[in-house]
Design a protein around this motif. Structure first.
Motif, PDB file in Angstrom:
ATOM      1  N   TYR A 171       0.532  22.342 -52.071  1.00  0.00           N
ATOM      2  CA  TYR A 171       0.448  23.521 -52.936  1.00  0.00           C
ATOM      3  C   TYR A 171      -0.635  24.456 -52.426  1.00  0.00           C
ATOM      4  O   TYR A 171      -1.745  24.018 -52.113  1.00  0.00           O
ATOM      5  N   LYS A 172      -0.317  25.736 -52.366  1.00  0.00           N
ATOM      6  CA  LYS A 172      -1.276  26.732 -51.872  1.00  0.00           C
ATOM      7  C   LYS A 172      -1.378  27.872 -52.868  1.00  0.00           C
ATOM      8  O   LYS A 172      -0.489  28.700 -52.976  1.00  0.00           O
ATOM      9  N   GLN A 173      -2.485  27.882 -53.626  1.00  0.00           N
ATOM     10  CA  GLN A 173      -2.763  28.991 -54.531  1.00  0.00           C
ATOM     11  C   GLN A 173      -3.495  30.077 -53.760  1.00  0.00           C
ATOM     12  O   GLN A 173      -4.239  29.791 -52.808  1.00  0.00           O
ATOM     13  N   VAL A 174      -3.309  31.319 -54.178  1.00  0.00           N
ATOM     14  CA  VAL A 174      -3.988  32.444 -53.540  1.00  0.00           C
ATOM     15  C   VAL A 174      -5.499  32.237 -53.625  1.00  0.00           C
ATOM     16  O   VAL A 174      -6.036  31.932 -54.688  1.00  0.00           O
ATOM     17  N   GLY A 175      -6.177  32.360 -52.489  1.00  0.00           N
ATOM     18  CA  GLY A 175      -7.631  32.259 -52.461  1.00  0.00           C
ATOM     19  C   GLY A 175      -8.181  30.853 -52.545  1.00  0.00           C
ATOM     20  O   GLY A 175      -9.392  30.669 -52.628  1.00  0.00           O
ATOM     21  N   GLU A 176      -7.333  29.844 -52.535  1.00  0.00           N
ATOM     22  CA  GLU A 176      -7.781  28.458 -52.623  1.00  0.00           C
ATOM     23  C   GLU A 176      -7.324  27.672 -51.403  1.00  0.00           C
ATOM     24  O   GLU A 176      -6.391  28.066 -50.713  1.00  0.00           O
ATOM     25  N   LEU A 177      -7.965  26.545 -51.166  1.00  0.00           N
ATOM     26  CA  LEU A 177      -7.540  25.659 -50.089  1.00  0.00           C
ATOM     27  C   LEU A 177      -6.274  24.911 -50.522  1.00  0.00           C
ATOM     28  O   LEU A 177      -6.093  24.649 -51.708  1.00  0.00           O
ATOM     29  N   PRO A 178      -5.406  24.584 -49.577  1.00  0.00           N
ATOM     30  CA  PRO A 178      -4.187  23.850 -49.940  1.00  0.00           C
ATOM     31  C   PRO A 178      -4.524  22.457 -50.461  1.00  0.00           C
ATOM     32  O   PRO A 178      -5.529  21.862 -50.071  1.00  0.00           O
ATOM     33  N   ARG A 179      -3.685  21.954 -51.371  1.00  0.00           N
ATOM     34  CA  ARG A 179      -3.902  20.615 -51.906  1.00  0.00           C
ATOM     35  C   ARG A 179      -2.560  19.898 -52.112  1.00  0.00           C
ATOM     36  O   ARG A 179      -1.553  20.520 -52.407  1.00  0.00           O
ATOM     37  N   VAL A 180      -2.610  18.595 -51.951  1.00  0.00           N
ATOM     38  CA  VAL A 180      -1.429  17.764 -52.114  1.00  0.00           C
ATOM     39  C   VAL A 180      -1.216  17.524 -53.606  1.00  0.00           C
ATOM     40  O   VAL A 180      -2.165  17.261 -54.348  1.00  0.00           O
ATOM     41  N   MET A 181       0.030  17.638 -54.028  1.00  0.00           N
ATOM     42  CA  MET A 181       0.381  17.398 -55.429  1.00  0.00           C
ATOM     43  C   MET A 181       1.675  16.603 -55.498  1.00  0.00           C
ATOM     44  O   MET A 181       2.457  16.602 -54.552  1.00  0.00           O
TER      45      MET A 181
ATOM     46  N   GLN B 214       9.362  26.480 -60.641  1.00  0.00           N
ATOM     47  CA  GLN B 214       9.128  27.831 -61.161  1.00  0.00           C
ATOM     48  C   GLN B 214       7.737  27.963 -61.774  1.00  0.00           C
ATOM     49  O   GLN B 214       7.087  28.992 -61.629  1.00  0.00           O
ATOM     50  N   GLU B 215       7.290  26.918 -62.434  1.00  0.00           N
ATOM     51  CA  GLU B 215       5.961  26.948 -63.049  1.00  0.00           C
ATOM     52  C   GLU B 215       4.867  27.120 -61.987  1.00  0.00           C
ATOM     53  O   GLU B 215       3.916  27.871 -62.166  1.00  0.00           O
ATOM     54  N   LEU B 216       5.004  26.423 -60.854  1.00  0.00           N
ATOM     55  CA  LEU B 216       3.986  26.497 -59.802  1.00  0.00           C
ATOM     56  C   LEU B 216       3.909  27.872 -59.149  1.00  0.00           C
ATOM     57  O   LEU B 216       2.837  28.304 -58.735  1.00  0.00           O
ATOM     58  N   VAL B 217       5.045  28.560 -59.023  1.00  0.00           N
ATOM     59  CA  VAL B 217       5.038  29.867 -58.358  1.00  0.00           C
ATOM     60  C   VAL B 217       5.018  31.030 -59.345  1.00  0.00           C
ATOM     61  O   VAL B 217       4.932  32.182 -58.953  1.00  0.00           O
ATOM     62  N   GLY B 218       5.105  30.737 -60.625  1.00  0.00           N
ATOM     63  CA  GLY B 218       4.999  31.773 -61.644  1.00  0.00           C
ATOM     64  C   GLY B 218       6.235  32.636 -61.809  1.00  0.00           C
ATOM     65  O   GLY B 218       6.121  33.821 -62.108  1.00  0.00           O
ATOM     66  N   GLY B 219       7.410  32.065 -61.617  1.00  0.00           N
ATOM     67  CA  GLY B 219       8.643  32.833 -61.811  1.00  0.00           C
ATOM     68  C   GLY B 219       9.801  32.276 -61.019  1.00  0.00           C
ATOM     69  O   GLY B 219       9.828  31.092 -60.676  1.00  0.00           O
TER      70      GLY B 219
ATOM     71  N   ASP C  76       5.147  39.447 -41.566  1.00  0.00           N
ATOM     72  CA  ASP C  76       5.368  39.393 -43.006  1.00  0.00           C
ATOM     73  C   ASP C  76       4.311  38.494 -43.645  1.00  0.00           C
ATOM     74  O   ASP C  76       3.449  37.957 -42.963  1.00  0.00           O
ATOM     75  N   TYR C  77       4.386  38.342 -44.938  1.00  0.00           N
ATOM     76  CA  TYR C  77       3.459  37.464 -45.637  1.00  0.00           C
ATOM     77  C   TYR C  77       4.122  36.907 -46.892  1.00  0.00           C
ATOM     78  O   TYR C  77       5.098  37.457 -47.392  1.00  0.00           O
ATOM     79  N   ILE C  78       3.570  35.796 -47.362  1.00  0.00           N
ATOM     80  CA  ILE C  78       3.984  35.208 -48.635  1.00  0.00           C
ATOM     81  C   ILE C  78       2.953  35.653 -49.656  1.00  0.00           C
ATOM     82  O   ILE C  78       1.751  35.454 -49.479  1.00  0.00           O
ATOM     83  N   ALA C  79       3.417  36.273 -50.739  1.00  0.00           N
ATOM     84  CA  ALA C  79       2.532  36.703 -51.812  1.00  0.00           C
ATOM     85  C   ALA C  79       2.600  35.694 -52.950  1.00  0.00           C
ATOM     86  O   ALA C  79       3.634  35.067 -53.173  1.00  0.00           O
ATOM     87  N   GLY C  80       1.493  35.558 -53.652  1.00  0.00           N
ATOM     88  CA  GLY C  80       1.449  34.649 -54.793  1.00  0.00           C
ATOM     89  C   GLY C  80       1.357  33.192 -54.367  1.00  0.00           C
ATOM     90  O   GLY C  80       1.348  32.868 -53.178  1.00  0.00           O
ATOM     91  N   ASP C  81       1.258  32.335 -55.357  1.00  0.00           N
ATOM     92  CA  ASP C  81       1.168  30.898 -55.106  1.00  0.00           C
ATOM     93  C   ASP C  81       2.480  30.381 -54.511  1.00  0.00           C
ATOM     94  O   ASP C  81       3.558  30.893 -54.830  1.00  0.00           O
ATOM     95  N   CYS C  82       2.371  29.370 -53.645  1.00  0.00           N
ATOM     96  CA  CYS C  82       3.562  28.812 -53.003  1.00  0.00           C
ATOM     97  C   CYS C  82       3.296  27.351 -52.657  1.00  0.00           C
ATOM     98  O   CYS C  82       2.181  26.861 -52.811  1.00  0.00           O
TER      99      CYS C  82
ATOM    100  N   PRO D  40      -1.500  38.737 -51.334  1.00  0.00           N
ATOM    101  CA  PRO D  40      -1.038  37.972 -50.168  1.00  0.00           C
ATOM    102  C   PRO D  40      -1.688  36.588 -50.134  1.00  0.00           C
ATOM    103  O   PRO D  40      -2.845  36.429 -50.511  1.00  0.00           O
ATOM    104  N   ASN D  41      -0.923  35.617 -49.678  1.00  0.00           N
ATOM    105  CA  ASN D  41      -1.406  34.246 -49.635  1.00  0.00           C
ATOM    106  C   ASN D  41      -1.388  33.726 -48.198  1.00  0.00           C
ATOM    107  O   ASN D  41      -2.433  33.408 -47.647  1.00  0.00           O
ATOM    108  N   LEU D  42      -0.205  33.653 -47.598  1.00  0.00           N
ATOM    109  CA  LEU D  42      -0.062  33.182 -46.223  1.00  0.00           C
ATOM    110  C   LEU D  42       0.452  34.325 -45.356  1.00  0.00           C
ATOM    111  O   LEU D  42       1.453  34.950 -45.691  1.00  0.00           O
ATOM    112  N   ILE D  43      -0.245  34.590 -44.248  1.00  0.00           N
ATOM    113  CA  ILE D  43       0.100  35.689 -43.367  1.00  0.00           C
ATOM    114  C   ILE D  43       0.892  35.158 -42.175  1.00  0.00           C
ATOM    115  O   ILE D  43       0.447  34.221 -41.502  1.00  0.00           O
ATOM    116  N   PHE D  44       2.048  35.759 -41.921  1.00  0.00           N
ATOM    117  CA  PHE D  44       2.865  35.415 -40.763  1.00  0.00           C
ATOM    118  C   PHE D  44       2.881  36.623 -39.828  1.00  0.00           C
ATOM    119  O   PHE D  44       2.315  37.658 -40.153  1.00  0.00           O
TER     120      PHE D  44
END
Length: 127
Positions: A12-22, A32-37, A69-75, A62-66
């Motif tokens: 799990y990767k929240q914006v501005g946080e380090l990734p964590r195993v869940m 849907q709950e984890l990504v907010g929609g 493109d980029y992934i926005a929001g939690d993912c 933005p969360n992850l930059i490619f």
């Protein structure tokens, strides 16, 4: 015969946080709950990224930059169970590889590692 896992091990990767195993339930609602929609599934290495389908329209950060493109929001990253048209848990090897890659793709997290003096544990892997 249903081979669907009841629970999934994800990164799990929240914006501005380090990734964590869940560990999450393997339901649409849990994802849907984890990504907010609404969820969007994006191919990622030998797995999948699950993100919010409307994140950019909702002006999520933005969360992850490619490259282009980029992934926005939690993912989160999850295994691709293509044989059964579903999802599966990540392997330990994938978790290690993706954790490093997620940190590389987010400058804010690199800075946070340096501030917390935990950068040395990733040194040589993150450049």
């Amino acid at each position: 015969m249903d081979k669907k896992e009841k629970f999934l091990k994800i990164l799990y990767k929240q914006v501005g946080e380090l990734p964590r195993v869940m560990k999450i339930e393997n339901t649409l609602e849990a994802k849907q709950e984890l990504v907010g929609g609404l969820i969007k599934v994006v191919p990622y290495k030998d797995a999948l990224l699950i993100c919010n389908e409307e994140a950019k329209l909702l002006n999520m950060k933005p969360n992850l930059i490619f490259d282009y493109d980029y992934i926005a929001g939690d993912c989160f990253a999850v295994g691709d169970d293509y044989k059964n048209a579903g999802f599966k848990s990540l392997t330990e090897k994938q978790i290690e590889e993706f954790t490093i890659d997620f940190i590389k793709r987010s400058l804010k997290e690199k800075r946070k590692l340096r501030r917390n003096n935990t950068y040395n544990s990733f040194k040589g892997k993150i450049r």
